[in-house]
Design an enzyme around this catalytic site. Structure first.
Site, mmCIF file in Angstrom:
data_model
loop_
_atom_site.group_PDB
_atom_site.id
_atom_site.type_symbol
_atom_site.label_atom_id
_atom_site.label_comp_id
_atom_site.label_asym_id
_atom_site.label_seq_id
_atom_site.Cartn_x
_atom_site.Cartn_y
_atom_site.Cartn_z
ATOM 1 C CB SER A 8 31.974 36.666 47.663
ATOM 2 O OG SER A 8 33.236 35.866 47.204
ATOM 3 C CG HIS A 33 32.262 40.057 44.903
ATOM 4 N ND1 HIS A 33 32.463 41.398 44.525
ATOM 5 C CD2 HIS A 33 33.503 39.317 45.661
ATOM 6 C CE1 HIS A 33 33.577 41.815 45.009
ATOM 7 N NE2 HIS A 33 34.178 40.523 45.535
ATOM 8 C CG ASP A 35 36.336 37.442 45.885
ATOM 9 O OD1 ASP A 35 36.553 38.714 45.687
ATOM 10 O OD2 ASP A 35 35.386 36.945 46.560
ATOM 11 C CG MET A 37 42.022 35.688 44.940
ATOM 12 S SD MET A 37 42.087 35.117 46.535
ATOM 13 C CE MET A 37 40.375 35.695 47.054
ATOM 14 C CG HIS A 66 37.565 41.934 44.105
ATOM 15 N ND1 HIS A 66 37.445 41.519 45.496
ATOM 16 C CD2 HIS A 66 38.677 42.896 44.057
ATOM 17 C CE1 HIS A 66 38.425 42.103 45.993
ATOM 18 N NE2 HIS A 66 39.146 42.995 45.231
ATOM 19 C CG MET A 68 41.780 40.663 45.036
ATOM 20 S SD MET A 68 41.096 39.234 46.043
ATOM 21 C CE MET A 68 39.492 38.923 45.088
ATOM 22 C CG MET A 136 39.854 45.020 49.515
ATOM 23 S SD MET A 136 38.686 44.001 48.909
ATOM 24 C CE MET A 136 39.043 42.611 50.079
ATOM 25 C CG ASP A 175 35.093 41.830 49.020
ATOM 26 O OD1 ASP A 175 34.707 40.933 49.872
ATOM 27 O OD2 ASP A 175 35.811 41.832 48.030
#
Ligand code: DX5
Ligand code: ZN
Length: 215
Positions: A8, A33, A35, A37, A66, A68, A136, A175
């Protein structure tokens, strides 16, 4: 089963994404990966499709995005155009089936993810069409947290369900809080895609860590 490692970049230096993804490819990573957000679904804001597009020319590895975010449906097109290979959306943020239909239109892989409070069963309905299921094992939003052991039961339940529906090789990703010890446990429980942020970026031997995380 072939174990894939997805470092990540949340744990990396945000001033150097291009260099970082090149290095990760050289050091034996299987996926990158990302992330994403939004400051709503989770408190922090990280980066979006524009950053993913900027990384794209620097690696041939699949970009595992991913999301979020609330309303992921409003972002799918941007990530598709940015060169995402896999878009993973939260069961808590959307109707998974609707999102899969949308992601599918762009010919990209579809992933579904659950938070620590959500039961594994929330993913059963989409297991037939998913390219990846993600558990998660920490509360989303921050790197460097401690692995939540009850995630193991969920991984087991998902692998069992995949076998039951005739998809024994479906990718199950995990993750959060993964290090060389917890990696062994999640692999034994049935996961085959391992996300690792701090474990990879705090290591002085990235290639060695990536290879040891495979078990
Ligand atoms: C947390 C992110 C994770 C995070 C994992 O919200 O989804 O991908 O980067 O970080 P570590 O491996 O440090 O727990
Ligand atoms: Zn993640």
């Amino acid at each position: 089963m072939h174990i894939k490692i997805a470092p990540s970049i949340l744990a990396s230096d945000f001033a150097h994404f291009g260099e970082t993804v090149r290095l990760l490819e050289e050091r034996g990573a299987d996926l990158i990966h990302c992330d994403v957000m939004d400051g709503n679904f989770v408190p922090p804001i990280t980066f979006g499709a524009q950053a993913v597009a900027a990384m794209r020319p620097h690696t041939r590895l699949p970009l595992d995005c991913h999301l979020m975010v609330l309303h992921p449906e409003t972002h799918v097109e941007d990530f598709a155009r940015a060169g995402a290979d896999l878009i993973t959306v939260h069961a808590e943020a959307c109707d998974l089936k609707e999102l899969f239909a949308l992601i599918g239109k762009y010919g990209i892989k579809k992933g579904a993810v659950i938070n620590p409070e959500t039961e594994a069963e929330a993913l059963f309905d989409v297991a037939e069409e998913a390219d990846l299921l993600l558990v998660m094992s920490v509360h989303p939003g921050w790197g460097g947290q401690k692995f939540i052991p009850s995630s193991l039961k969920k991984i087991e339940a998902l692998r069992e369900h995949c076998i039951k529906i005739g998809r024994p090789d479906l990718d199950i990703e995990v993750d959060g809080g993964i290090n060389e010890e917890t990696a062994k446990e999640v692999i034994a429980a049935g996961a085959n895609v391992i996300v690792a942020g701090s474990a990879v970026f705090r290591s002085s031997d990235m290639a060695g860590t990536i290879s040891r995380l495979r078990g």
